[in-house]
Design a protein around this motif. Structure first.
Motif: not given
Length: 547
Positions: A1-3, A8-11, A206-209, A213-219
């Motif tokens: 999903m394109q965030l 993304y910053a808020i979540l 749920v999809a954005k959450l 989570m995946a993007a934060l780990q990738d970061y």
């Protein structure tokens, strides 16, 4: 999903804030001084696979490998089979855990009947049974150290709140009010994490959450790989040693071979001492936590979230049967001593590659100090984890009188001890003179504490280290002071070993002296004004060649 970047910053920051809120709830709800005051516990949010997304800034050692600790639980109880109200428990060091006193609890987060993640907490529990109140230095195997909880699933309505599992735990501990109160604090912290994740899923979907989570780990992975890539490729070796095994006087070497190759780094502890008969062995999960913590502390900035993504570029190996990866059923309670030497060995290796980024050896020792007393109404158990002085860096002096970098516990206020324990009292608590290692930047000072025993039959148990081998300085820096402990009785001084236990009498004075950190750089290069302040404050003596 394109965030969306704003969402993304808020979540992502909401997830981090939720983990911090869990940590605050854990500490504020605790009953024992080891959790309530010393803050020996942690909290985190995991994704549906059990990989860490965000954690509270409490104890790096407990959470660095929480995903690996969750793994054996998930293998036995697949996450998507869990129902609301079911939670997972584990403390078994040989099923992924660390030591028995650190009990991990995982609450699944259900949204529309699906598990989207986990709220997790861990606390060091004051007493979990075993051969001695709070701490058993004489343990010959893990069975002697307390109640073993393998990966297991409980139903809160059936097994807790007076249910069978809670009654089993209560029957095996000496201080049930504090211990069971701390378990409830973990439950409360996890409940906060579950609620916050459910709120975020309801608001953003749920999809954005999941994508966040995946993007934060990738970061975190990207930032970690970038930091590693800035280190010159090569093979670097560092070594330190635990004083002894508590039986003989022979040191226990810990050797780290650090290999940097592009964006990845590997650490091999071949050459480390074989496992020992006493409780100084470190389960492999603890070794990984110590290693990753040292690498992150040296190479990265504090703003990189410490989650599973940050661990992806790092590989750790330790020979099975060694001090850092023992075979079952070796005792492991004092694992922090070996893990602290693993930290030191990795830092010494990295000092050859990035000298400006590392820290000199500190006292870097977990001194677990336990006093207990049996009264007509039951046991009273005091346990605290002490630190010492930090090592200096290329830019600053070491911190004075703090816990070691892997543990991060707070010192328990004397007032809190007076409130909870009437069989002893603290008579002296101060920074220790002449304990800091000299250098262009000096090490941190250790501290000294004296305790008067007020009741016959009080038991002392402790484990520590650096009573024999002083912390070594870097690039010409001086060594820090070693530690010691003694009992004053009827005008006599009775020294203890660094791993010891004994019966105390009314009127005994227990003195515990914690060592200081080592210096960084030659003392002759220290700023004269800073050196004058050190001497005036009594932290160092005048070093040769310092002018």
């Amino acid at each position: 999903m394109q965030l969306d970047p704003v969402e993304y910053a808020i979540l992502s920051q909401s997830l981090i804030a939720a983990a911090r809120e869990m940590g605050a709830k854990l500490i504020r709800s605790a009953y024992s001084t080891i959790l309530r005051e010393a803050r020996d516990g942690s909290a985190a949010l995991l994704d549906a696979r059990g990989q860490t997304v965000a954690q509270a800034e409490l104890i790096p050692m407990q959470l660095g490998t929480i995903g690996r600790i969750f793994g054996p639980c998930a293998a036995m109880f697949p996450p998507q089979t869990l129902k609301p109200g079911e939670v997972l428990f584990i403390n078994d060091p040989y099923s992924g855990g660390q030591h028995l006193q650190d009990v991990f609890i995982f609450h699944p987060v259900h949204v529309d009947g699906e598990v989207i993640g986990f709220a997790a907490s861990v606390a060091h529990h004051l007493d979990l049974g075993g051969g001695s109140p709070g701490l058993n230095p004489a343990a010959v195997d893990v069975y002697s150290e307390g109640l073993i909880i393998p990966p297991m699933k409980i139903d809160l309505e059936r097994d807790w709140h007076g249910g069978g599992f809670e009654r089993l735990l209560r029957a095996n501990v000496r201080v049930p009010q504090q211990t069971m109160g701390d378990f409830d604090a973990q439950m409360a912290a996890n409940a906060v994490g579950v609620l916050r994740m459910q709120e975020l899923a309801k608001r953003y979907g749920v999809a954005k959450l999941r994508a966040t989570m995946a993007a934060l780990q990738d970061y975190s992975e990207t930032r970690m790989r970038t930091a590693i890539a800035a280190v010159p490729d090569g093979v670097y070796v560092g070594e330190d040693a635990v004083d002894d095994d508590g039986i003989s006087d022979a040191p226990l070497p810990v050797r780290a071979t650090v290999t940097v190759r592009g964006e990845s780094i590997s650490v091999d502890f071949s050459g480390t001492s074989p496992q020992v008969r006493t409780n100084l062995n470190a389960p492999f999960a603890s070794t990984v936590s110590a290693t990753v913590s040292a690498i992150k502390a040296a190479l990265t900035s504090p703003d990189i979230p410490f989650n599973d993504g940050a661990m992806r570029p790092i590989d750790v190996e330790a020979p099975l049967g060694s001090l850092l990866n023992p075979r079952h059923p070796a005792p492991v309670r004092a694992r922090m001593e070996a893990c602290s030497r693993a930290w030191n060995a990795v830092m010494k290796a990295l000092a050859q590659a990035v000298p400006e980024r590392v820290i000199a050896c500190g006292f870097d020792t977990t001194t677990s100090f336990c006093l207990s007393h049996l009264r007509s109404q039951g046991w009273s158990v005091y346990l605290e984890v002490y630190g010492g002085g930090f090592g200096a860096t290329a830019e600053s002096d070491g911190c004075d009188g703090v816990d070691n970098p892997l543990s991060n516990c707070s010192n328990t206020p004397v007032e809190a001890m007076d409130q909870d324990f009437s069989f002893f009292r603290v008579t002296d608590y101060a920074l220790r003179p002449d304990s800091a290692g000299v250098g262009q930047h000096r090490g941190g000072a250790g501290f000294i504490r004296r305790i008067e025993i007020l009741e016959d039959g009080t038991r002392l148990a402790l484990y520590s280290d650096r009573f024999r081998r002083a912390p070594e300085g870097l690039f010409g820096g001086g060594t820090g002071a070693t530690g010691w402990c003694e009992i004053e009785r009827d005008g006599q001084r009775i020294p203890t070993r660094s791993k010891d236990q004994m019966e105390l009498r009314k009127g005994d004075i227990v003195t515990l002296a914690l060592g200081g950190g080592a210096g960084y750089g030659e003392a002759a290069r220290r700023d004269p004004a800073a050196l004058a302040r050190d001497i005036e404050d009594g932290l160092v003596t005048v070093p040769a060649g310092a002018g």
